[in-house]
Design a protein around this motif. Structure first.
Motif, short mmCIF file in Angstrom:
data_model
loop_
_atom_site.label_atom_id
_atom_site.label_comp_id
_atom_site.label_asym_id
_atom_site.label_seq_id
_atom_site.Cartn_x
_atom_site.Cartn_y
_atom_site.Cartn_z
N LYS A 138 0.84 -1.20 0.00
CA LYS A 138 0.00 0.00 0.00
C LYS A 138 0.87 1.25 0.00
O LYS A 138 0.68 2.17 -0.80
CB LYS A 138 -0.94 -0.02 1.21
N GLU A 139 1.83 1.31 0.90
CA GLU A 139 2.71 2.49 0.98
C GLU A 139 3.75 2.50 -0.13
O GLU A 139 4.02 3.53 -0.74
CB GLU A 139 3.40 2.54 2.35
N GLU A 140 4.31 1.34 -0.40
CA GLU A 140 5.39 1.26 -1.38
C GLU A 140 4.96 1.68 -2.78
O GLU A 140 5.73 2.27 -3.54
CB GLU A 140 5.96 -0.16 -1.41
N TYR A 141 3.70 1.39 -3.14
CA TYR A 141 3.22 1.71 -4.49
C TYR A 141 2.09 2.75 -4.49
O TYR A 141 1.43 2.93 -5.49
CB TYR A 141 2.76 0.41 -5.20
N ASN A 142 1.90 3.41 -3.34
CA ASN A 142 0.89 4.46 -3.22
C ASN A 142 -0.49 3.95 -3.64
O ASN A 142 -1.19 4.58 -4.44
CB ASN A 142 1.30 5.69 -4.04
N LEU A 143 -0.88 2.79 -3.10
CA LEU A 143 -2.16 2.18 -3.42
C LEU A 143 -3.29 2.85 -2.64
O LEU A 143 -3.05 3.59 -1.69
CB LEU A 143 -2.13 0.68 -3.10
N ARG A 144 -4.50 2.57 -3.05
CA ARG A 144 -5.67 3.19 -2.42
C ARG A 144 -5.83 2.76 -0.97
O ARG A 144 -6.15 3.56 -0.10
CB ARG A 144 -6.92 2.82 -3.21
N GLY A 145 -5.68 1.45 -0.70
CA GLY A 145 -5.89 0.99 0.66
C GLY A 145 -5.64 -0.50 0.80
O GLY A 145 -5.07 -1.14 -0.09
N ILE A 146 -6.08 -1.03 1.95
CA ILE A 146 -5.91 -2.44 2.24
C ILE A 146 -7.28 -3.06 2.50
O ILE A 146 -8.24 -2.38 2.88
CB ILE A 146 -4.97 -2.70 3.43
N HIS A 147 -7.35 -4.38 2.30
CA HIS A 147 -8.59 -5.12 2.53
C HIS A 147 -8.31 -6.27 3.48
O HIS A 147 -7.39 -7.06 3.27
CB HIS A 147 -9.15 -5.66 1.21
N ILE A 148 -9.12 -6.37 4.53
CA ILE A 148 -9.02 -7.47 5.49
C ILE A 148 -10.15 -8.45 5.16
O ILE A 148 -11.31 -8.06 5.04
CB ILE A 148 -9.11 -6.95 6.93
N SER A 149 -9.81 -9.71 5.04
CA SER A 149 -10.74 -10.71 4.50
C SER A 149 -11.71 -11.31 5.50
O SER A 149 -12.27 -12.36 5.26
CB SER A 149 -9.95 -11.83 3.82
N ASP A 150 -11.93 -10.65 6.64
CA ASP A 150 -12.96 -11.11 7.58
C ASP A 150 -13.51 -9.92 8.37
O ASP A 150 -13.06 -8.79 8.21
CB ASP A 150 -12.43 -12.22 8.50
N GLU A 151 -14.46 -10.22 9.25
CA GLU A 151 -15.16 -9.18 9.99
C GLU A 151 -14.41 -8.68 11.22
O GLU A 151 -14.64 -7.56 11.68
CB GLU A 151 -16.53 -9.68 10.47
N THR A 152 -13.54 -9.50 11.78
CA THR A 152 -13.05 -9.22 13.13
C THR A 152 -11.55 -8.96 13.27
O THR A 152 -11.12 -8.43 14.28
CB THR A 152 -13.42 -10.38 14.08
N THR A 153 -10.75 -9.34 12.29
CA THR A 153 -9.31 -9.12 12.42
C THR A 153 -9.03 -7.63 12.55
O THR A 153 -9.52 -6.83 11.74
CB THR A 153 -8.56 -9.67 11.18
#
Length: 197
Positions: free
Chosen positions: A61-76
């Motif tokens: 995300k930071e290295e390539y100036n991406l939009r954001g991150i996605h967590i693949s569950d409800e609680t992590t």
């Protein structure tokens, strides 16, 4: 959402999808070396990278100036110190309200039978989805994932989803081993965009 595996023409197809108006791409490459994601990202213009949300290897995300991150569950919990754009996947209507509180938007999975994972069937009945919509659980911050295609875009809109996640409906239109011409895939994406409005 990308295919879970990498393939030769992928950067060209993704660039064409962005050219056609794709506004948010989820880079989903589970169980793959981050080196391959890095290579793919270096082949895309920086303006397109700003429209990409990464599912793994959050340092990208930071290295390539991406939009954001996605967590693949409800609680992590989100990574310590992370302050950027965050989305997550939810598979339980009872956890949807809390998941929305902890994310900019949420994928509700599986609305229909998956077209990319044949063993993954719809998780909710039409009545459960209508009730969730009536209670305000489904809103513009919730995106329908699983089985989304031209035939059910209207249903997703009527239920109040903020959008849909397309995976199998797009990628199943291009044989990565045998085809070089991906125009049919791009044309189909254009039809989907018009249907979503």
């Amino acid at each position: 959402m990308t295919r879970p595996t990498f393939f030769v023409e992928e950067d060209k197809i993704l660039a064409s999808l962005f050219d056609e108006g794709l506004d948010n791409l989820h880079l989903y490459k589970p169980d793959s070396s981050p080196m391959y994601s890095e290579r793919l990202l270096t082949l895309l213009p920086e303006d397109y990278c700003k429209k990409i949300t990464v599912h793994d290897n959050f340092y990208l995300k930071e290295e390539y100036n991406l939009r954001g991150i996605h967590i693949s569950d409800e609680t992590t919990p989100k990574p310590a110190g992370y302050k950027g754009h965050l989305s997550r996947t939810c598979t339980n209507l009872e956890l949807l309200k809390e998941a929305k509180r902890n994310a900019d938007y949420v994928f509700l999975k599986y609305i229909g039978d998956s077209q990319s994972e044949p063993d993954c069937k719809a998780s909710f009945t039409p009545q459960q989805l209508e009730e969730a919509s009536r209670r305000g659980l489904i809103d513009k911050h919730v995106y329908a994932l699983g089985g989304m295609n031209l035939d059910n875009v209207r249903l997703a809109k009527d239920l109040g989803f903020g959008g849909i996640v397309i995976c199998g409906d797009i990628w199943n239109r291009f044989n990565i081993q045998q085809e070089l011409d991906y125009q049919a895939l791009i044309d189909h994406f254009s039809k989907l965009r018009k249907a979503i409005g």
